[in-house]
Design a protein around this motif. Structure first.
Motif, PDB file in Angstrom:
ATOM      1  N   GLY A  33    -114.810  82.753-135.716  1.00 13.83           N
ATOM      2  CA  GLY A  33    -114.129  82.824-134.522  1.00 13.83           C
ATOM      3  C   GLY A  33    -112.892  82.179-133.762  1.00 13.83           C
ATOM      4  O   GLY A  33    -111.379  82.455-135.177  1.00 13.83           O
ATOM      5  N   PRO A  34    -113.136  81.514-133.015  1.00 12.51           N
ATOM      6  CA  PRO A  34    -111.377  81.528-132.194  1.00 12.51           C
ATOM      7  C   PRO A  34    -111.098  80.449-133.225  1.00 12.51           C
ATOM      8  O   PRO A  34    -109.520  80.235-133.227  1.00 12.51           O
ATOM      9  N   ARG A  41    -108.272  85.161-130.059  1.00 12.88           N
ATOM     10  CA  ARG A  41    -108.425  83.874-128.791  1.00 12.88           C
ATOM     11  C   ARG A  41    -108.712  83.918-128.059  1.00 12.88           C
ATOM     12  O   ARG A  41    -108.782  83.099-127.307  1.00 12.88           O
ATOM     13  N   ASP A  42    -109.030  84.885-127.393  1.00 13.81           N
ATOM     14  CA  ASP A  42    -109.501  85.625-125.910  1.00 13.81           C
ATOM     15  C   ASP A  42    -110.837  84.795-126.473  1.00 13.81           C
ATOM     16  O   ASP A  42    -111.605  86.030-126.481  1.00 13.81           O
ATOM     17  N   PRO A  43    -110.898  84.336-124.931  1.00 12.78           N
ATOM     18  CA  PRO A  43    -112.444  83.627-124.699  1.00 12.78           C
ATOM     19  C   PRO A  43    -113.819  84.752-124.414  1.00 12.78           C
ATOM     20  O   PRO A  43    -114.898  84.865-124.620  1.00 12.78           O
ATOM     21  N   HIS A  44    -112.845  86.180-123.967  1.00 16.39           N
ATOM     22  CA  HIS A  44    -114.088  86.679-123.215  1.00 16.39           C
ATOM     23  C   HIS A  44    -114.408  87.507-124.389  1.00 16.39           C
ATOM     24  O   HIS A  44    -115.452  88.338-124.748  1.00 16.39           O
ATOM     25  N   ALA A  45    -113.483  88.286-125.935  1.00 13.54           N
ATOM     26  CA  ALA A  45    -113.639  88.511-127.344  1.00 13.54           C
ATOM     27  C   ALA A  45    -115.275  88.176-127.373  1.00 13.54           C
ATOM     28  O   ALA A  45    -115.727  88.546-128.389  1.00 13.54           O
ATOM     29  N   TYR A  46    -115.374  87.151-127.504  1.00 15.07           N
ATOM     30  CA  TYR A  46    -116.862  86.298-127.886  1.00 15.07           C
ATOM     31  C   TYR A  46    -118.219  86.054-126.711  1.00 15.07           C
ATOM     32  O   TYR A  46    -119.434  85.180-126.843  1.00 15.07           O
ATOM     33  N   PRO A 152    -109.778  76.358-127.785  1.00 18.05           N
ATOM     34  CA  PRO A 152    -108.389  76.529-128.685  1.00 18.05           C
ATOM     35  C   PRO A 152    -107.795  76.961-128.362  1.00 18.05           C
ATOM     36  O   PRO A 152    -107.210  78.461-127.397  1.00 18.05           O
ATOM     37  N   GLY A 153    -106.144  76.623-127.581  1.00 23.85           N
ATOM     38  CA  GLY A 153    -105.113  77.489-127.242  1.00 23.85           C
ATOM     39  C   GLY A 153    -104.268  77.479-128.924  1.00 23.85           C
ATOM     40  O   GLY A 153    -104.044  77.194-129.593  1.00 23.85           O
ATOM     41  N   TYR A 176    -118.401  57.622-119.101  1.00 19.97           N
ATOM     42  CA  TYR A 176    -117.831  58.365-120.695  1.00 19.97           C
ATOM     43  C   TYR A 176    -117.766  59.378-120.576  1.00 19.97           C
ATOM     44  O   TYR A 176    -117.858  60.460-119.813  1.00 19.97           O
ATOM     45  N   VAL A 177    -116.557  59.763-121.356  1.00 20.58           N
ATOM     46  CA  VAL A 177    -115.845  60.960-122.644  1.00 20.58           C
ATOM     47  C   VAL A 177    -116.434  61.530-123.498  1.00 20.58           C
ATOM     48  O   VAL A 177    -116.465  61.137-124.511  1.00 20.58           O
ATOM     49  N   MET A 178    -117.170  62.681-123.657  1.00 22.45           N
ATOM     50  CA  MET A 178    -117.286  62.517-125.132  1.00 22.45           C
ATOM     51  C   MET A 178    -116.252  63.853-125.576  1.00 22.45           C
ATOM     52  O   MET A 178    -116.527  65.027-124.315  1.00 22.45           O
ATOM     53  N   ASN A 179    -115.949  64.746-126.602  1.00 26.53           N
ATOM     54  CA  ASN A 179    -115.454  65.168-127.365  1.00 26.53           C
ATOM     55  C   ASN A 179    -115.418  65.916-127.911  1.00 26.53           C
ATOM     56  O   ASN A 179    -115.731  65.246-129.510  1.00 26.53           O
ATOM     57  N   ASP A 180    -115.727  67.068-128.058  1.00 33.95           N
ATOM     58  CA  ASP A 180    -116.115  67.785-129.606  1.00 33.95           C
ATOM     59  C   ASP A 180    -114.987  68.227-130.766  1.00 33.95           C
ATOM     60  O   ASP A 180    -115.870  68.026-131.991  1.00 33.95           O
ATOM     61  N   ASN A 181    -113.818  68.635-130.111  1.00 29.76           N
ATOM     62  CA  ASN A 181    -113.085  68.957-131.159  1.00 29.76           C
ATOM     63  C   ASN A 181    -112.411  68.268-131.715  1.00 29.76           C
ATOM     64  O   ASN A 181    -110.958  69.105-132.608  1.00 29.76           O
TER      65      ASN A 181
END
Length: 215
Positions: A33-34, A41-46, A152-153, A176-181
């Protein structure tokens, strides 16, 4: 070892059935994946893949939202709606509210809306199609919880950093904030005391950052 499915805090079998279906269908594209070194890295590709939180993260989201009585929450990105299901179930079970989601890929917006409808939660989610730096700029008032699990950029500030800068002023104290990456510049922001957060890394999905707004 037992083959029994992990127990869910969500009591509604219609919701858990959709979550179980999405989890069973989870797959990664060839090359990872990306986040793969040479991947597109094009989100439309996924458009066919849902890059979603894992159920243990979703269960934590549900419990935290129930605990703080969350009524208004936001997320980037919605993808196919896995995280949206947990948020929407929580705000519904808290007596009603809204999940404001952002997703840039039209096919995923449509899939997420179908999944919410299948779970009986369509009335509790507003999915905004487009770039989160625009769609989440005005949340219409304070929110209780924000999930940042975005794309991701290639260079410059990460999207996670840009989105937290836009949304942090709209998060209430005690939210709260949750961040995955674990983007380094996102972590730099939430770990800087002047930005008003306390932050810890949880051992979920290889590292999940949970942040509490205290000022």
């Amino acid at each position: 070892m037992s083959d029994e499915q992990p127990h869910s805090a969500i009591a509604d079998p219609r919701v858990t059935a959709v979550i179980d279906r999405l989890q069973a269908a989870r797959r990664r594209p060839t090359g990872g994946g990306p986040r793969g070194g040479f991947s597109d890295r094009d989100p439309h590709a996924y458009a066919e893949q849902g890059f979603s939180i894992h159920p243990e993260q979703g269960e934590l989201i549900y419990l935290l939202c129930r605990g703080i009585g969350a009524k208004r929450v936001a997320e980037f990105a919605t993808s196919i709606g896995m995280s949206t299901l947990y948020f929407a179930a929580a705000v519904r079970d808290n007596g009603g509210g809204t999940v404001i989601g952002s997703e840039i890929v039209p096919a995923k917006v449509a899939t997420a809306r179908r999944n919410l409808s299948d779970a009986g939660l369509a009335d509790y989610a507003e999915i905004r199609e487009g770039d989160a730096r625009q769609t989440l700029r005005d949340l219409g008032g304070p929110v209780d919880f924000i999930l940042i699990d975005g794309w991701p950029g290639d260079s410059g500030p990460s999207l996670a950093r840009q989105v937290i800068e836009i949304t942090a002023p709209q998060l209430r104290v005690g939210g709260y904030v949750m961040n995955d990456n674990a983007e380094p510049d996102f972590l730099e922001f939430v770990r800087n005391p002047k930005n008003g957060f306390l932050s810890i890394t949880l051992p979920l999905k290889g590292g999940t950052e949970l942040c509490l707004k205290v000022a």
